[in-house]
Design a protein around this motif. Sequence first.
Motif, PDB file in Angstrom:
ATOM      1  N   TYR A  49       0.838  -1.201   0.000  1.00  0.00           N
ATOM      2  CA  TYR A  49       0.000   0.000   0.000  1.00  0.00           C
ATOM      3  C   TYR A  49       0.872   1.250   0.000  1.00  0.00           C
ATOM      4  O   TYR A  49       0.600   2.219  -0.714  1.00  0.00           O
ATOM      5  CB  TYR A  49      -0.925   0.004   1.209  1.00  0.00           C
ATOM      6  N   PRO A  54      -3.562   0.946  -3.451  1.00  0.00           N
ATOM      7  CA  PRO A  54      -4.444  -0.225  -3.509  1.00  0.00           C
ATOM      8  C   PRO A  54      -4.147  -1.172  -4.663  1.00  0.00           C
ATOM      9  O   PRO A  54      -4.257  -2.384  -4.509  1.00  0.00           O
ATOM     10  CB  PRO A  54      -5.833   0.401  -3.640  1.00  0.00           C
ATOM     11  N   ARG A 113      -9.289  -6.310  -9.081  1.00  0.00           N
ATOM     12  CA  ARG A 113      -8.603  -5.109  -8.618  1.00  0.00           C
ATOM     13  C   ARG A 113      -9.613  -4.028  -8.237  1.00  0.00           C
ATOM     14  O   ARG A 113      -9.489  -3.371  -7.205  1.00  0.00           O
ATOM     15  CB  ARG A 113      -7.649  -4.596  -9.697  1.00  0.00           C
ATOM     16  N   ALA A 117      -9.981  -3.071  -4.289  1.00  0.00           N
ATOM     17  CA  ALA A 117      -9.402  -1.752  -4.010  1.00  0.00           C
ATOM     18  C   ALA A 117     -10.423  -0.814  -3.378  1.00  0.00           C
ATOM     19  O   ALA A 117     -10.056   0.083  -2.618  1.00  0.00           O
ATOM     20  CB  ALA A 117      -8.848  -1.132  -5.276  1.00  0.00           C
ATOM     21  N   MET A 122      -9.492  -2.959   2.196  1.00  0.00           N
ATOM     22  CA  MET A 122      -8.499  -1.949   1.801  1.00  0.00           C
ATOM     23  C   MET A 122      -8.628  -0.704   2.666  1.00  0.00           C
ATOM     24  O   MET A 122      -7.618  -0.091   3.055  1.00  0.00           O
ATOM     25  CB  MET A 122      -8.664  -1.598   0.321  1.00  0.00           C
ATOM     26  N   VAL A 265      -8.220   2.061 -10.534  1.00  0.00           N
ATOM     27  CA  VAL A 265      -8.570   1.531  -9.204  1.00  0.00           C
ATOM     28  C   VAL A 265      -8.771   2.723  -8.312  1.00  0.00           C
ATOM     29  O   VAL A 265      -8.001   3.192  -7.894  1.00  0.00           O
ATOM     30  CB  VAL A 265      -7.470   0.685  -8.601  1.00  0.00           C
ATOM     31  N   CYS A 312      -4.359   5.998  -8.073  1.00  0.00           N
ATOM     32  CA  CYS A 312      -5.114   4.894  -7.531  1.00  0.00           C
ATOM     33  C   CYS A 312      -5.153   4.913  -6.045  1.00  0.00           C
ATOM     34  O   CYS A 312      -4.247   4.947  -5.380  1.00  0.00           O
ATOM     35  CB  CYS A 312      -4.556   3.578  -7.962  1.00  0.00           C
ATOM     36  N   GLY A 314      -7.527   4.259  -2.288  1.00  0.00           N
ATOM     37  CA  GLY A 314      -8.806   3.811  -1.837  1.00  0.00           C
ATOM     38  C   GLY A 314      -9.539   4.812  -1.039  1.00  0.00           C
ATOM     39  O   GLY A 314     -10.111   4.528  -0.040  1.00  0.00           O
TER      40      GLY A 314
END
Length: 326
Positions: A49, A54, A113, A117, A122, A265, A312, A314
């Motif tokens: 991470y 993610p 993914r 994600a 996550m 993502v 990307c 989360g």
Amino acid sequence: MGVVLVVIAAAFAVVALTTVTALGAEHRRIRAAGPGHRGGPLSPYELAYLAGGPLRTVNTALGMLARGGGVRVARGGQISLVAGAPPSPDPIEQAVLEALAARGGTGSAGELRRAVADGQAMSGLRYHLLGQGLLLPDGAFGQAWKLLNRLLAVSVLAVPFTIGTLVVGISTDLVPVAFLIGLLTVVLGFSAHRRWKRVLSGVVSKAGHDVLDSARRAHVRGAQPVTGDLAFAVGAPVALYGLGALGDPYLTDELQRGDSSGGYVGGACGGGSGGGSGDASYGGGDFGGGWGDSGGSSGSSGSSDSGGGSSCGGGSSCGGGGCGGG
């Protein structure tokens, strides 16, 4: 007329330059004020991470599960559950298995993914890293974003001014000087804005970068593993360097090919010196922008494995949507 235009052009340049300088100072202040690491050694998913957001985290789980026999990877990046495989004690891996089960036991790497994600596992990982002082909290760069907006405004306003000097005529008096100053302000202003926007989307703290640097010293890219432990031999290398470090060319190719998401993502991916392309939010890319100012780079990585893109992450800490490789 020429003198007036030069003065206006110089004003644009000075405002842009001082804004970028202030951005660098604010960025360094926030990073220096960040908390130290308040935890023990990190798991591969925590490292993933930090290094690539993610997307890298899900890729690490896919690699671990595939090498460990929990899932089977077929041509085109189609992933299937292995009958009789036990549940995983790790929340990220279990999220992958549950996402597969919800799709009848088979799904593409890209689908997994996206699903994982944006899932609860996550989010839990992100909050855990926040609690350890390895991620900067939401809103940490509030003042810096205001400075960035000012830089954008100055750059935008400099565009019609620069065009206007051409209307006046570049052969008149000092007008060519005003035009060159205006053009330089536009080019460097937008360039600095683009680079700083990437930097300010980064959420990894100084402690987080220090942890990544230490992990890379322990897991040198391309080195042969000295143990058969899956987390050490597979998880950590993929977490730090991407799917290219999986140690199985077939799996690497199929997992990369299986991302039909165009790299989406939800947040940001690492950039920096250690691993190739990606977005600068995680694991590096801590560079200042243009105009002679640089925030420095910690040598962290965010290599791209499965679809380029710029962002990307989360959640709100990531500063955007879309995601690069990992």
